[in-house]
Design a protein around this motif. Structure first.
Motif, PDB file in Angstrom:
ATOM      1  N   HIS A  15      -3.922   4.447  -1.446  1.00 27.25           N
ATOM      2  CA  HIS A  15      -3.337   4.096  -2.742  1.00 27.25           C
ATOM      3  C   HIS A  15      -2.776   5.244  -3.570  1.00 27.25           C
ATOM      4  N   LYS A  43      -1.480  -4.694   7.105  1.00 31.39           N
ATOM      5  CA  LYS A  43      -2.149  -5.056   5.852  1.00 31.39           C
ATOM      6  C   LYS A  43      -1.155  -5.849   5.002  1.00 31.39           C
ATOM      7  N   VAL A  45      -0.925  -6.708   1.624  1.00 32.90           N
ATOM      8  CA  VAL A  45      -0.477  -6.184   0.333  1.00 32.90           C
ATOM      9  C   VAL A  45      -1.138  -4.837   0.106  1.00 32.90           C
ATOM     10  N   ASN A  46      -0.358  -3.866  -0.317  1.00 27.42           N
ATOM     11  CA  ASN A  46      -0.943  -2.562  -0.631  1.00 27.42           C
ATOM     12  C   ASN A  46      -0.106  -1.823  -1.665  1.00 27.42           C
ATOM     13  N   SER A  47      -0.795  -1.259  -2.634  1.00 30.41           N
ATOM     14  CA  SER A  47      -0.113  -0.542  -3.706  1.00 30.41           C
ATOM     15  C   SER A  47      -0.329   0.957  -3.611  1.00 30.41           C
ATOM     16  N   HIS A 116     -11.561   1.462  -4.852  1.00 31.53           N
ATOM     17  CA  HIS A 116     -10.905   0.200  -4.513  1.00 31.53           C
ATOM     18  C   HIS A 116      -9.802  -0.074  -5.517  1.00 31.53           C
ATOM     19  N   ASP A 118      -7.692  -3.009  -7.145  1.00 33.77           N
ATOM     20  CA  ASP A 118      -7.792  -4.462  -7.251  1.00 33.77           C
ATOM     21  C   ASP A 118      -6.443  -5.121  -7.509  1.00 33.77           C
ATOM     22  N   GLU A 119      -5.760  -4.648  -8.548  1.00 32.52           N
ATOM     23  CA  GLU A 119      -4.446  -5.206  -8.848  1.00 32.52           C
ATOM     24  C   GLU A 119      -3.692  -4.335  -9.834  1.00 32.52           C
TER      25      GLU A 119
HETATM   26  P1  T3P Z   1      -8.504  -2.116  -0.572  1.00 30.63           P
HETATM   27  O1  T3P Z   1      -9.811  -2.728  -1.004  1.00 30.63           O
HETATM   28  O2  T3P Z   1      -8.521  -1.552   0.805  1.00 30.63           O
HETATM   29  O3  T3P Z   1      -8.000  -1.141  -1.610  1.00 30.63           O
HETATM   30  O4  T3P Z   1      -7.226  -7.151  -2.325  1.00 30.63           O
HETATM   31  C1  T3P Z   1      -7.312  -6.869  -0.980  1.00 30.63           C
HETATM   32  C2  T3P Z   1      -6.645  -5.561  -0.667  1.00 30.63           C
HETATM   33  O5  T3P Z   1      -5.289  -5.616  -1.097  1.00 30.63           O
HETATM   34  C3  T3P Z   1      -7.297  -4.371  -1.353  1.00 30.63           C
HETATM   35  O6  T3P Z   1      -7.427  -3.311  -0.447  1.00 30.63           O
HETATM   36  C4  T3P Z   1      -6.303  -3.983  -2.411  1.00 30.63           C
HETATM   37  C5  T3P Z   1      -4.988  -4.497  -1.908  1.00 30.63           C
HETATM   38  N1  T3P Z   1      -4.066  -4.829  -2.970  1.00 30.63           N
HETATM   39  C6  T3P Z   1      -3.196  -3.835  -3.414  1.00 30.63           C
HETATM   40  O7  T3P Z   1      -3.237  -2.709  -2.933  1.00 30.63           O
HETATM   41  N2  T3P Z   1      -2.301  -4.143  -4.393  1.00 30.63           N
HETATM   42  C7  T3P Z   1      -2.258  -5.366  -5.004  1.00 30.63           C
HETATM   43  O8  T3P Z   1      -1.442  -5.575  -5.914  1.00 30.63           O
HETATM   44  C8  T3P Z   1      -3.201  -6.377  -4.552  1.00 30.63           C
HETATM   45  C9  T3P Z   1      -3.179  -7.730  -5.188  1.00 30.63           C
HETATM   46  C10 T3P Z   1      -4.062  -6.062  -3.537  1.00 30.63           C
END
Ligand code: T3P
Length: 121
Positions: A15, A43, A45-47, A116, A118-119
């Motif tokens: 991230h 994956k 969705v990933n930000s 983590h 979340d959004e």
């Molecule tokens: P991680 O826990 O590995 O960071 O929500 C499930 C996964 O999707 C979580 O991964 C976070 C990622 N996610 C984003 O990166 N951006 C978003 O906008 C959303 C909704 C989820």
């Protein structure tokens, strides 16, 4: 309160990208592959946050407020690129759509560091 398996280094890999990497016109496809999220499955969705580690870590303290179930929401907006898998199949090759905007981030912290994402809001 949820617990998260991920740690700070995993959070950074998934991230953190500051400044935004110059990888041409396929930012998401390149970055999702480079950061290990395009195999064995894509994956969904990933930000990526284009802000300093210091600013992101601050969200775990004075730079953020408690939000929902054990999460923190940033007081300031960050430049964020969110990559979304296009098409229904989670199998590689992974093709992503990207959306960059300024958003408040919602993260989980452990030991004063983000673990983590979340959004983004
Ligand atoms: P991680 O826990 O590995 O960071 O929500 C499930 C996964 O999707 C979580 O991964 C976070 C990622 N996610 C984003 O990166 N951006 C978003 O906008 C959303 C909704 C989820």
């Amino acid at each position: 309160v949820e617990t998260y398996a991920a740690d700070y280094n995993t959070f950074l890999r998934q991230h953190y990208d500051n400044p935004k990497s110059n990888v041409g016109n396929r930012y998401c496809n390149t970055m999702m592959q480079r950061r290990g999220m395009a195999r064995p499955q894509c994956k969904a969705v990933n930000s990526f946050i284009h802000g300093s580690k210091k600013q992101i870590i601050a969200v775990c303290g004075k730079g953020g407020k408690p939000y929902g179930n054990g999460l923190r929401r940033s007081n300031k907006q960050f430049s964020v690129t969110t990559c979304k898998l296009s098409g229904g199949s989670p199998r590689p090759p992974c093709n992503y759509r990207e959306n960059r905007s300024n958003r408040f981030i919602v993260i989980a912290c452990r030991g004063g560091k983000p673990v983590h994402f979340d959004e983004g809001q």
